[in-house]
Write a protein that holds these residues in place. Structure first.
Motif, PDB file in Angstrom:
ATOM      1  N   TYR A 121       0.790  -1.219   0.000  1.00 46.72           N
ATOM      2  CA  TYR A 121       0.000   0.000   0.000  1.00 46.72           C
ATOM      3  C   TYR A 121       0.834   1.287   0.000  1.00 46.72           C
ATOM      4  O   TYR A 121       1.876   1.371   0.620  1.00 46.72           O
ATOM      5  CB  TYR A 121      -0.911   0.006   1.237  1.00 46.72           C
ATOM      6  CG  TYR A 121      -1.799   1.210   1.328  1.00 46.72           C
ATOM      7  CD1 TYR A 121      -3.032   1.238   0.682  1.00 46.72           C
ATOM      8  CD2 TYR A 121      -1.399   2.326   2.042  1.00 46.72           C
ATOM      9  CE1 TYR A 121      -3.836   2.359   0.759  1.00 46.72           C
ATOM     10  CE2 TYR A 121      -2.198   3.454   2.121  1.00 46.72           C
ATOM     11  CZ  TYR A 121      -3.418   3.458   1.476  1.00 46.72           C
ATOM     12  OH  TYR A 121      -4.199   4.571   1.547  1.00 46.72           O
ATOM     13  N   GLY A 122       0.313   2.321  -0.707  1.00 46.55           N
ATOM     14  CA  GLY A 122       0.909   3.655  -0.700  1.00 46.55           C
ATOM     15  C   GLY A 122      -0.066   4.664  -1.278  1.00 46.55           C
ATOM     16  O   GLY A 122      -1.127   4.296  -1.778  1.00 46.55           O
ATOM     17  N   SER A 123       0.271   5.939  -1.215  1.00 45.34           N
ATOM     18  CA  SER A 123      -0.601   7.001  -1.709  1.00 45.34           C
ATOM     19  C   SER A 123       0.153   7.866  -2.710  1.00 45.34           C
ATOM     20  O   SER A 123       1.311   8.230  -2.472  1.00 45.34           O
ATOM     21  CB  SER A 123      -1.082   7.894  -0.558  1.00 45.34           C
ATOM     22  OG  SER A 123      -1.812   7.148   0.390  1.00 45.34           O
ATOM     23  N   GLY A 150      -3.060   1.225  -3.631  1.00 44.27           N
ATOM     24  CA  GLY A 150      -2.992   2.491  -2.914  1.00 44.27           C
ATOM     25  C   GLY A 150      -4.070   3.470  -3.319  1.00 44.27           C
ATOM     26  O   GLY A 150      -4.883   3.196  -4.202  1.00 44.27           O
ATOM     27  N   ASP A 151      -4.082   4.600  -2.651  1.00 46.49           N
ATOM     28  CA  ASP A 151      -5.063   5.656  -2.897  1.00 46.49           C
ATOM     29  C   ASP A 151      -4.454   6.726  -3.792  1.00 46.49           C
ATOM     30  O   ASP A 151      -3.247   6.957  -3.775  1.00 46.49           O
ATOM     31  CB  ASP A 151      -5.507   6.278  -1.567  1.00 46.49           C
ATOM     32  CG  ASP A 151      -6.144   5.247  -0.646  1.00 46.49           C
ATOM     33  OD1 ASP A 151      -6.924   4.415  -1.155  1.00 46.49           O
ATOM     34  OD2 ASP A 151      -5.850   5.250   0.567  1.00 46.49           O
ATOM     35  N   ILE A 152      -5.342   7.416  -4.511  1.00 48.44           N
ATOM     36  CA  ILE A 152      -4.847   8.328  -5.540  1.00 48.44           C
ATOM     37  C   ILE A 152      -5.808   9.487  -5.751  1.00 48.44           C
ATOM     38  O   ILE A 152      -7.022   9.336  -5.637  1.00 48.44           O
ATOM     39  CB  ILE A 152      -4.643   7.547  -6.874  1.00 48.44           C
ATOM     40  CG1 ILE A 152      -3.996   8.415  -7.950  1.00 48.44           C
ATOM     41  CG2 ILE A 152      -5.961   6.962  -7.369  1.00 48.44           C
ATOM     42  CD1 ILE A 152      -3.622   7.628  -9.210  1.00 48.44           C
ATOM     43  N   SER A 153      -5.263  10.646  -6.024  1.00 44.92           N
ATOM     44  CA  SER A 153      -6.030  11.789  -6.514  1.00 44.92           C
ATOM     45  C   SER A 153      -5.064  12.712  -7.232  1.00 44.92           C
ATOM     46  O   SER A 153      -3.855  12.494  -7.234  1.00 44.92           O
ATOM     47  CB  SER A 153      -6.752  12.533  -5.389  1.00 44.92           C
ATOM     48  OG  SER A 153      -5.917  13.503  -4.809  1.00 44.92           O
ATOM     49  N   ASN A 180      -9.203   0.764  -4.505  1.00 45.75           N
ATOM     50  CA  ASN A 180      -8.735   1.609  -3.411  1.00 45.75           C
ATOM     51  C   ASN A 180      -9.381   2.983  -3.527  1.00 45.75           C
ATOM     52  O   ASN A 180     -10.195   3.231  -4.410  1.00 45.75           O
ATOM     53  CB  ASN A 180      -7.207   1.718  -3.425  1.00 45.75           C
ATOM     54  CG  ASN A 180      -6.531   0.456  -2.953  1.00 45.75           C
ATOM     55  OD1 ASN A 180      -6.455   0.167  -1.773  1.00 45.75           O
ATOM     56  ND2 ASN A 180      -6.024  -0.324  -3.902  1.00 45.75           N
ATOM     57  N   GLY A 181      -8.995   3.902  -2.634  1.00 45.93           N
ATOM     58  CA  GLY A 181      -9.605   5.227  -2.620  1.00 45.93           C
ATOM     59  C   GLY A 181      -9.168   6.080  -3.794  1.00 45.93           C
ATOM     60  O   GLY A 181      -7.994   6.103  -4.164  1.00 45.93           O
ATOM     61  N   ILE A 182     -10.139   6.804  -4.368  1.00 43.29           N
ATOM     62  CA  ILE A 182      -9.838   7.674  -5.500  1.00 43.29           C
ATOM     63  C   ILE A 182     -10.758   8.881  -5.463  1.00 43.29           C
ATOM     64  O   ILE A 182     -11.908   8.802  -5.031  1.00 43.29           O
ATOM     65  CB  ILE A 182      -9.995   6.915  -6.845  1.00 43.29           C
ATOM     66  CG1 ILE A 182      -9.498   7.759  -8.020  1.00 43.29           C
ATOM     67  CG2 ILE A 182     -11.427   6.446  -7.056  1.00 43.29           C
ATOM     68  CD1 ILE A 182      -9.397   6.979  -9.327  1.00 43.29           C
ATOM     69  N   GLY A 183     -10.236  10.024  -5.859  1.00 43.30           N
ATOM     70  CA  GLY A 183     -11.037  11.247  -5.910  1.00 43.30           C
ATOM     71  C   GLY A 183     -10.274  12.325  -6.646  1.00 43.30           C
ATOM     72  O   GLY A 183      -9.105  12.159  -6.986  1.00 43.30           O
ATOM     73  N   SER A 184     -10.928  13.430  -6.893  1.00 43.06           N
ATOM     74  CA  SER A 184     -10.266  14.511  -7.624  1.00 43.06           C
ATOM     75  C   SER A 184      -9.287  15.280  -6.736  1.00 43.06           C
ATOM     76  O   SER A 184      -8.217  15.686  -7.182  1.00 43.06           O
ATOM     77  CB  SER A 184     -11.304  15.471  -8.196  1.00 43.06           C
ATOM     78  OG  SER A 184     -12.123  15.992  -7.160  1.00 43.06           O
ATOM     79  N   ILE A 185      -9.644  15.485  -5.452  1.00 46.00           N
ATOM     80  CA  ILE A 185      -8.814  16.278  -4.550  1.00 46.00           C
ATOM     81  C   ILE A 185      -8.128  15.405  -3.510  1.00 46.00           C
ATOM     82  O   ILE A 185      -6.948  15.576  -3.215  1.00 46.00           O
ATOM     83  CB  ILE A 185      -9.658  17.354  -3.834  1.00 46.00           C
ATOM     84  CG1 ILE A 185     -10.396  18.223  -4.858  1.00 46.00           C
ATOM     85  CG2 ILE A 185      -8.779  18.225  -2.932  1.00 46.00           C
ATOM     86  CD1 ILE A 185      -9.492  19.017  -5.773  1.00 46.00           C
ATOM     87  N   ILE A 186      -8.854  14.458  -2.919  1.00 51.86           N
ATOM     88  CA  ILE A 186      -8.301  13.514  -1.948  1.00 51.86           C
ATOM     89  C   ILE A 186      -8.720  12.105  -2.360  1.00 51.86           C
ATOM     90  O   ILE A 186      -9.880  11.878  -2.688  1.00 51.86           O
ATOM     91  CB  ILE A 186      -8.846  13.774  -0.523  1.00 51.86           C
ATOM     92  CG1 ILE A 186      -8.584  15.218  -0.080  1.00 51.86           C
ATOM     93  CG2 ILE A 186      -8.232  12.816   0.477  1.00 51.86           C
ATOM     94  CD1 ILE A 186      -9.279  15.576   1.226  1.00 51.86           C
ATOM     95  N   GLY A 187      -7.784  11.161  -2.320  1.00 53.85           N
ATOM     96  CA  GLY A 187      -8.140   9.780  -2.603  1.00 53.85           C
ATOM     97  C   GLY A 187      -8.775   9.098  -1.403  1.00 53.85           C
ATOM     98  O   GLY A 187      -9.764   8.390  -1.515  1.00 53.85           O
ATOM     99  N   TRP A 188      -8.189   9.315  -0.234  1.00 56.52           N
ATOM    100  CA  TRP A 188      -8.699   8.738   1.015  1.00 56.52           C
ATOM    101  C   TRP A 188      -8.588   9.791   2.110  1.00 56.52           C
ATOM    102  O   TRP A 188      -7.558  10.461   2.223  1.00 56.52           O
ATOM    103  CB  TRP A 188      -7.885   7.509   1.412  1.00 56.52           C
ATOM    104  CG  TRP A 188      -8.283   6.915   2.746  1.00 56.52           C
ATOM    105  CD1 TRP A 188      -9.244   5.988   2.984  1.00 56.52           C
ATOM    106  CD2 TRP A 188      -7.702   7.221   4.021  1.00 56.52           C
ATOM    107  NE1 TRP A 188      -9.310   5.694   4.325  1.00 56.52           N
ATOM    108  CE2 TRP A 188      -8.379   6.445   4.993  1.00 56.52           C
ATOM    109  CE3 TRP A 188      -6.699   8.084   4.437  1.00 56.52           C
ATOM    110  CZ2 TRP A 188      -8.067   6.494   6.343  1.00 56.52           C
ATOM    111  CZ3 TRP A 188      -6.382   8.155   5.784  1.00 56.52           C
ATOM    112  CH2 TRP A 188      -7.059   7.353   6.723  1.00 56.52           C
TER     113      TRP A 188
END
Length: 213
Positions: A121-123, A150-153, A180-188
């Motif tokens: 895992y990583g961001s 991992g999470d990404i944005s 995993n977490g994803i979004g435009s500004i914050i992934g998680w």
């Protein structure tokens, strides 16, 4: 004389590296792509995580072809070191990033370059992690990134604490992750309070999954 200018003014001159540091205001002025790369790697050398410090862009920054780890631009907060599982070690950014209405374009990231495979895992994003940080006044254009584990944005893979996001525009970008977490500004987002003001996401932005996830 304004009291702030009374007495010695110490400015650390790193023009050869594309940035300068104003000790009076605690501000890193970034002028070039090389300066962006240099400042992004200072997370362990200044007040931990830039807490109480500001990164201020003085010009547009083109990161196309900027490779600091494999074929990728490692997120701001990268220590450049890896842990015993070969994953890139990053530290949270705790300061203020002021884009000064400038544009950062052309960032490319692959989680595989950083050891973030399934189970590793990583961001990733412009920042790996934010903790009580402010990101404002910036346009992010043409970013492309993907991560398996991992999470990404576009802005930060993950965030905690009291964070402020203001006057941010994302244009012509494409990111993806696998379950995993994803979004435009914050992934998680962890425990904290988040403020979003004047955020613009272009219709040419793609936020999606890898392999159908």
């Amino acid at each position: 004389i304004d009291p702030v200018y009374d007495g010695d003014i110490n400015v650390e001159d790193n023009w050869a590296d594309g940035y300068s540091y104003d000790e009076t205001t605690g501000t890193y002025h970034v002028y070039t792509t090389e300066g962006m790369i240099a400042v992004a790697a200072l997370v362990d050398e200044v007040t931990v995580g830039f807490e109480g410090k500001t990164i201020l862009l003085e010009n547009d920054i083109d990161l196309k072809g900027a490779k600091t780890m494999g074929n990728s631009f490692a997120p701001i907060g990268s220590t450049g070191n890896r842990d015993d599982r070969d994953r890139l070690i990053c530290k949270p950014f705790k300061g203020t990033f002021d884009g000064n209405s400038k544009t950062i374009k052309g960032l490319y990231q692959s989680g595989w370059d950083m050891g973030y495979e399934w189970g590793q895992y990583g961001s990733i994003g412009l920042f790996s992690e934010l903790e009580g940080a402010t990101v404002k006044n910036v346009v992010l254009e043409g970013f492309e990134a993907q991560v398996e584990g991992g999470d990404i944005s576009f802005v930060a893979g993950s965030a905690t604490g009291t964070c402020v996001f203001e006057n941010i525009e994302i244009k012509n970008g494409k990111i993806g992750t696998y379950n995993n977490g994803i979004g435009s500004i914050i992934g998680w987002s962890g425990a904290g309070n988040y403020t979003f003001k004047n955020i613009k996401i272009g219709s040419d932005v793609v936020i999606g999954g890898l392999w159908g996830s």
